[in-house]
Design an enzyme around this catalytic site. Structure first.
Site, PDB file in Angstrom:
ATOM      1  N   LYS A 179       0.788  -1.230   0.000  1.00 58.98           N
ATOM      2  CA  LYS A 179       0.000   0.000   0.000  1.00 58.98           C
ATOM      3  C   LYS A 179       0.831   1.297   0.000  1.00 58.98           C
ATOM      4  O   LYS A 179       0.473   2.260   0.672  1.00 58.98           O
ATOM      5  CB  LYS A 179      -0.937   0.014   1.217  1.00 58.98           C
ATOM      6  CG  LYS A 179      -1.943  -1.102   1.238  1.00 58.98           C
ATOM      7  CD  LYS A 179      -2.783  -1.096   2.495  1.00 58.98           C
ATOM      8  CE  LYS A 179      -2.006  -1.560   3.721  1.00 58.98           C
ATOM      9  NZ  LYS A 179      -2.853  -1.915   4.846  1.00 58.98           N
ATOM     10  N   ASP A 215      -5.153  -5.786  10.747  1.00 55.93           N
ATOM     11  CA  ASP A 215      -6.463  -5.103  10.834  1.00 55.93           C
ATOM     12  C   ASP A 215      -7.640  -6.053  10.605  1.00 55.93           C
ATOM     13  O   ASP A 215      -8.717  -5.864  11.174  1.00 55.93           O
ATOM     14  CB  ASP A 215      -6.549  -3.886   9.888  1.00 55.93           C
ATOM     15  CG  ASP A 215      -6.137  -4.198   8.458  1.00 55.93           C
ATOM     16  OD1 ASP A 215      -5.667  -5.319   8.193  1.00 55.93           O
ATOM     17  OD2 ASP A 215      -6.265  -3.306   7.599  1.00 55.93           O
TER      18      ASP A 215
HETATM   19  C1  BGC Z   1      -1.930  -5.856   3.781  1.00 56.94           C
HETATM   20  C2  BGC Z   1      -2.790  -6.610   4.786  1.00 56.94           C
HETATM   21  C3  BGC Z   1      -3.935  -5.736   5.241  1.00 56.94           C
HETATM   22  C4  BGC Z   1      -4.697  -5.186   4.049  1.00 56.94           C
HETATM   23  C5  BGC Z   1      -5.843  -4.280   4.449  1.00 56.94           C
HETATM   24  C6  BGC Z   1      -2.791  -5.288   2.673  1.00 56.94           C
HETATM   25  O1  BGC Z   1      -2.023  -4.499   1.831  1.00 56.94           O
HETATM   26  O2  BGC Z   1      -0.961  -6.702   3.234  1.00 56.94           O
HETATM   27  O3  BGC Z   1      -2.011  -7.017   5.879  1.00 56.94           O
HETATM   28  O4  BGC Z   1      -4.779  -6.490   6.053  1.00 56.94           O
HETATM   29  O5  BGC Z   1      -3.827  -4.472   3.211  1.00 56.94           O
HETATM   30  O6  BGC Z   1      -5.405  -3.180   5.168  1.00 56.94           O
END
Ligand code: BGC
Length: 476
Positions: A179, A215
């Protein structure tokens, strides 16, 4: 010599015939986003296969879906009461919360929260791990000052929304950032250690870090507090992921056979080993190639809010290039990466039919659209967001069908706790998503509940449970 179609396209589309022709051509381009029930079932089957591979010791390393054990177990009943601090890091904001866990006769827990949001500066996200965790420790210090809590050593629960390989509830290695995070020196290191070190460097407060959770896990726990059948957590926000309660005997990476453990699927990485190649489109490839983590999180890039607006922008540019939109001309803003925000997709699809909202958004992007342009833009948004809802639904159906088989139940009754901006704010995502999940899961009765403040509250609740367990272990 101009071919027939381009000669036709040059005609001003004032007559019915050319409008119709235009709509048909737009429809043809957008039809690539439509997935049949059979295709979605195939996605579900492939997801299911990768999940099984992620759970098994021999295939874990090569599986794209990592199925990470979280050390959150099915046994706890009862929790410590008192004040807990909860941190939530996973998007562009960092939240600090004070959570008061009390006893409630009916539910067992009573929770009150106070929180403060801090936005994370770009240089902390993409600098060094030390910079990022120093920034976080600074925010905690500020929060403690605000609430006059500096003198207390509070137990702390940390919601950390990235792939972590846990060794225990309070210890885990960051596998890779997602992200848009890139802080160097964090991948491969114990995240709780990085936080403890930063707190130590400041030296102006103390904390007792008792739990770190994803999360999805925090959401599941927080919804479990509302509904004891909640054994699945899902996020459709900036990123996309799910967790669920798996039988311990199937979690081969952790010793023990009894009870269940929550597994963080990290399904966002589904497709990283080519499992989705026949479904990915030219736009998806551009999104991936221009991202900070090319080749990674390919399923997430088809669904998550970090990418949805940009996907629509790429589709609009394609339509402009084909001379099907905005008289064949894109504004400078529309040509700019990231200019078409994901919230515009929600706003455009919320338009009540008078096209005002669509017109306003497009004019902010430097475009003066015709009515037909507005309708085509809406169709493009619907195509991208519906595909996201359906692909995400196919994934969840895979998880739930697996759970039903594991439990050898004729009929599985289960609740899914959900959070995330796309799920909560998009006007139609939920309905399209629920409908598909229900369609692909015969013999299951699934209820969805939306979590409020799930991320922080869940981390505090699991810390409360962990404190109780630690206390039990100390008391003979
Ligand atoms: C992460 C996860 C997370 C999800 C939602 C993903 O990019 O790898 O760990 O739960 O985003 O936030």
């Amino acid at each position: 010599m101009p071919c027939l179609t381009s000669a036709r396209r040059q005609r001003i589309p004032s007559d019915f015939e050319s409008v119709l022709e235009k709509i048909l051509m737009v429809d043809q381009i957008l039809s690539e986003f439509v997935l049949s029930k059979e295709e979605l079932e195939e996605v579900m089957r492939r997801m299911r296969r990768e999940m099984e591979r992620g759970l098994r010791v021999e295939t874990h390393d090569e599986a794209s879906v990592k199925m990470l054990p979280t050390y959150v177990r099915s046994t706890p009943e009862g929790s410590e009461v008192g004040d807990f601090l909860a941190l939530d890091l996973g998007g562009t904001n960092f939240r600090v919360m004070l959570v008061k866990v009390g006893e409630d006769e009916e539910r067992g827990w009573k929770v009150e929260t106070k929180h403060h949001m801090y936005s994370i500066p770009e240089d902390a996200m993409t600098g060094t791990a030390e910079m990022l965790f120093d920034y976080i420790a600074g925010c905690i210090s500020d929060f403690l000052d605000k609430h006059n809590l500096k003198h207390k050593k509070l137990p702390l629960g940390f919601t950390f929304s990235f792939p972590v390989r846990h060794e225990d509830l309070d210890k885990g290695i960051l596998l890779n950032w997602t992200k848009g995070f890139k802080a160097s020196g964090a991948e491969g290191n114990n995240v709780v250690g990085l936080l403890r070190d930063a707190i130590k460097r400041r030296g102006d407060f103390e904390m007792d870090v008792v739990a770190m959770v994803n999360d999805t896990v925090a959401t599941m726990i927080s919804c479990y507090y509302e509904d004891r059948s909640c054994e699945v957590g899902m996020i459709v926000g900036t990123g996309c992921n799910a967790c669920y309660m798996e039988e311990m005997r199937k979690v081969e990476l952790v010793e023990g056979e009894e009870g269940r453990m929550c597994v963080n699927t990290e399904w966002g990485a589904f497709g990283d080993h080519s499992e989705l190649e026949d479904f990915r489109l030219e736009y998806d490839r551009v999104i991936d190639e221009t991202s900070l983590n090319p080749g990674h999180q390919l399923y997430e890039k088809l669904i998550g809010g970090k990418y949805m607006g940009e996907l629509v922008r790429l589709v609009l540019l394609k339509l402009v290039n084909e001379d099907l939109l905005f008289n064949g001309e894109a504004s400078d803003l529309l040509k700019t990466r990231g200019a078409f925000e994901t919230r515009f997709v929600s706003q455009i699809e919320s338009d009540t039919g008078d096209r005002k909202q669509i017109y306003n958004i497009l004019s902010c992007l430097g475009i003066l659209p015709s009515e037909l342009d507005c309708d085509i833009v809406r169709l493009a948004c619907e195509s991208v967001s519906t595909r996201a809802a359906h692909l995400c639904g196919a994934g969840l159906a895979g998880v739930i069908n697996l759970m039903r088989e594991r439990r050898c139940q004729e009929e599985l009754k289960i609740t899914v706790g959900v959070d995330g901006s796309v799920y909560k704010l998009h006007p139609h995502f939920k309905e399209r998503f629920h409908k598909l999940v229900w369609e692909l899961t015969p013999h299951c009765e699934i209820t969805f509940i939306q979590s409020e403040e799930g991320s922080g509250r869940g981390a505090a609740l699991i810390s409360a449970v962990a404190c109780k367990m630690a206390a039990c272990m100390l008391t003979p």
